[in-house]
Design a protein around this motif. Structure first.
Motif, short mmCIF file in Angstrom:
data_model
loop_
_atom_site.label_atom_id
_atom_site.label_comp_id
_atom_site.label_asym_id
_atom_site.label_seq_id
_atom_site.Cartn_x
_atom_site.Cartn_y
_atom_site.Cartn_z
N HIS A 121 -2.73 5.92 -7.42
CA HIS A 121 -1.75 6.76 -6.73
C HIS A 121 -1.26 7.79 -7.73
O HIS A 121 -1.16 7.51 -8.93
CB HIS A 121 -0.58 5.88 -6.25
CG HIS A 121 0.53 6.64 -5.58
ND1 HIS A 121 0.63 6.75 -4.21
CD2 HIS A 121 1.62 7.28 -6.08
CE1 HIS A 121 1.72 7.44 -3.89
NE2 HIS A 121 2.33 7.79 -5.02
N GLY B 17 -0.51 4.34 -0.59
CA GLY B 17 -1.38 5.50 -0.42
C GLY B 17 -1.84 6.06 -1.75
O GLY B 17 -1.54 5.52 -2.83
N ARG B 18 -2.53 7.16 -1.70
CA ARG B 18 -3.12 7.73 -2.92
C ARG B 18 -2.26 8.83 -3.55
O ARG B 18 -2.40 9.12 -4.74
CB ARG B 18 -4.51 8.29 -2.63
CG ARG B 18 -5.48 7.24 -2.08
CD ARG B 18 -6.87 7.81 -1.90
NE ARG B 18 -7.57 7.89 -3.19
CZ ARG B 18 -8.75 8.47 -3.34
NH1 ARG B 18 -9.36 9.03 -2.31
NH2 ARG B 18 -9.35 8.48 -4.52
N GLY C 201 1.89 10.68 -3.50
CA GLY C 201 3.26 10.65 -3.04
C GLY C 201 4.06 11.81 -3.60
O GLY C 201 3.55 12.62 -4.37
N ASN D 43 0.84 -1.19 0.00
CA ASN D 43 0.00 0.00 0.00
C ASN D 43 0.88 1.25 0.00
O ASN D 43 1.62 1.49 0.95
CB ASN D 43 -0.92 -0.01 1.23
CG ASN D 43 -1.84 1.20 1.28
OD1 ASN D 43 -1.98 1.92 0.29
ND2 ASN D 43 -2.45 1.42 2.42
N GLY E 39 2.70 12.62 5.91
CA GLY E 39 1.79 11.53 5.61
C GLY E 39 1.77 11.07 4.17
O GLY E 39 0.86 10.32 3.78
N TRP E 40 2.77 11.48 3.36
CA TRP E 40 2.81 11.03 1.98
C TRP E 40 2.98 9.51 1.95
O TRP E 40 3.79 8.95 2.67
CB TRP E 40 3.96 11.70 1.23
CG TRP E 40 3.83 13.18 1.15
CD1 TRP E 40 4.50 14.11 1.89
CD2 TRP E 40 2.95 13.93 0.30
NE1 TRP E 40 4.11 15.38 1.55
CE2 TRP E 40 3.16 15.30 0.58
CE3 TRP E 40 2.02 13.57 -0.67
CZ2 TRP E 40 2.46 16.30 -0.08
CZ3 TRP E 40 1.32 14.58 -1.32
CH2 TRP E 40 1.55 15.91 -1.04
N GLY E 41 2.25 8.85 1.05
CA GLY E 41 2.30 7.40 1.00
C GLY E 41 3.59 6.85 0.44
O GLY E 41 4.00 5.73 0.77
N ASN F 46 7.21 5.25 7.76
CA ASN F 46 5.97 4.75 7.15
C ASN F 46 5.97 4.76 5.63
O ASN F 46 5.39 3.87 5.01
CB ASN F 46 4.79 5.59 7.66
CG ASN F 46 4.64 5.52 9.17
OD1 ASN F 46 4.52 4.45 9.74
ND2 ASN F 46 4.68 6.68 9.83
N ALA F 47 6.55 5.77 5.02
CA ALA F 47 6.47 5.93 3.57
C ALA F 47 7.18 4.79 2.85
O ALA F 47 8.25 4.34 3.27
CB ALA F 47 7.06 7.26 3.14
N ALA G 219 -1.55 15.30 1.09
CA ALA G 219 -1.09 13.97 1.52
C ALA G 219 -2.24 13.22 2.15
O ALA G 219 -2.96 13.73 3.01
CB ALA G 219 0.06 14.11 2.51
N ARG G 220 -2.45 11.99 1.70
CA ARG G 220 -3.54 11.19 2.26
C ARG G 220 -3.28 9.71 2.03
O ARG G 220 -2.42 9.34 1.30
CB ARG G 220 -4.88 11.57 1.63
CG ARG G 220 -4.88 11.83 0.13
CD ARG G 220 -6.26 12.22 -0.33
NE ARG G 220 -6.31 12.62 -1.71
CZ ARG G 220 -6.30 13.88 -2.12
NH1 ARG G 220 -6.24 14.86 -1.24
NH2 ARG G 220 -6.37 14.18 -3.40
#
Length: 286
Positions: A261, A4-5, A7, A2, A33-35, A60-61, A285-286
């Motif tokens: 994404h 994210g949507r 980056g 995953n 919070g960027w994926g 996390n990214a 960022a989400r």
């Protein structure tokens, strides 16, 4: 995997001369919070070392190579490096692979047959002592054959310099499941002349490259659109510029067209890390 949507795609996260500033910037982007954090392949070099620097700075990214050339990096080295980084940092490295152009193939002593070369490279990743899982690699694809291959043998595809209309076509080719993560250049500037000048300065070299020019023509742009660094019509179609709402509108257009994404490349008239632009974009960022 995953990612994210949305980056951040950034050559500066590879090229900036101060590794401490890169580390701090990556950590801040992770906090936003960027994926995913995307770094380009450029001319080769130690791309896995540069990826590790970002993995070390973040929690996390996902870090994505967007994309490394199969002519400049052996599958054996990439598989071994991917396995090591996955052990050390968890499954947060996505290998983006590209076939570059005929010049890169010839320089490496190969023959430029993109589909066959990429298939062979993916075979080598599969046959490595520690294979790269299909869902931890993706393919840069501009045409339907490579896009189909990307969906069948990798997590999906990362097209460069495309419009939401192209995204919709790529989604039709891929089907519902695979990752579709278009690159999207952005200029955080509301003055049309300044925004287009900044965009044109970045795009002009790419427009002059045959494979990118041909891709843009297949998307419906004309020779006139490609002349003199790009027409306003071309610039506005492939670069999102304006305030946050305008850039968010373009991101949503890609997502509505089938993207899973969107990788945002903040282009600035200034050199160095585009920290001001990244902070302005942070609400996306989400």
């Amino acid at each position: 995997m995953n990612i994210g949507r949305v980056g951040i795609w950034s050559p500066e996260l590879r090229l900036h001369p101060d590794p401490v500033e890169i580390h701090e910037a990556a950590a801040e982007l992770d906090q936003h919070g960027w994926g995913a954090l995307w770094i380009p392949g450029l001319g080769g070099g130690d791309i896995l070392g540069d990826a590790e620097r970002l993995l070390r700075a973040t929690e996390n990214a996902t870090v994505v190579t967007g994309v490394l050339s199969i002519w400049r990096h052996t599958a054996e080295d990439m598989a071994a490096g991917h396995a090591r980084l996955s052990r050390d940092y968890g499954h947060r490295l996505l290998l983006g692979l590209g076939v570059s152009d005929s010049a890169a193939a010839h320089q490496a002593g190969g023959v430029y047959r993109p589909l066959g070369a990429l298939n062979a490279y993916l075979d080598q990743l599969d046959q490595a002592p520690e294979p790269v899982p299909a869902d931890e690699r993706l393919v840069a694809a501009m045409g339907p054959k490579l896009t189909e291959l990307a969906g069948r043998r990798s997590a999906g595809t990362h097209p460069f310099l495309v419009t939401p209309k192209f995204t919709a076509t790529a989604r039709e080719t891929l089907g519902a499941g695979p990752l579709l993560a278009p690159y999207q250049a952005v200029v955080v500037e509301s003055d049309p002349a300044r925004a287009r000048d900044t965009a044109r300065g970045f795009l002009a070299p790419f427009i002059g490259m045959g494979h990118y020019a041909n891709s843009l023509k297949r998307q419906g742009f004309t020779e006139e659109d490609l002349a003199h660094g790009g027409s306003d019509h071309l610039i506005d179609a492939v670069v999102a510029w304006g305030d946050l709402d305008a850039i968010d509108k373009r991101v949503r257009a890609h997502l509505d067209a089938g993207a899973t994404h969107v990788a945002l490349h903040a282009i600035s008239a200034d050199s160095g890390l585009p920290l001001a632009e990244w902070r302005a974009l942070a609400p996306l960022a989400r």
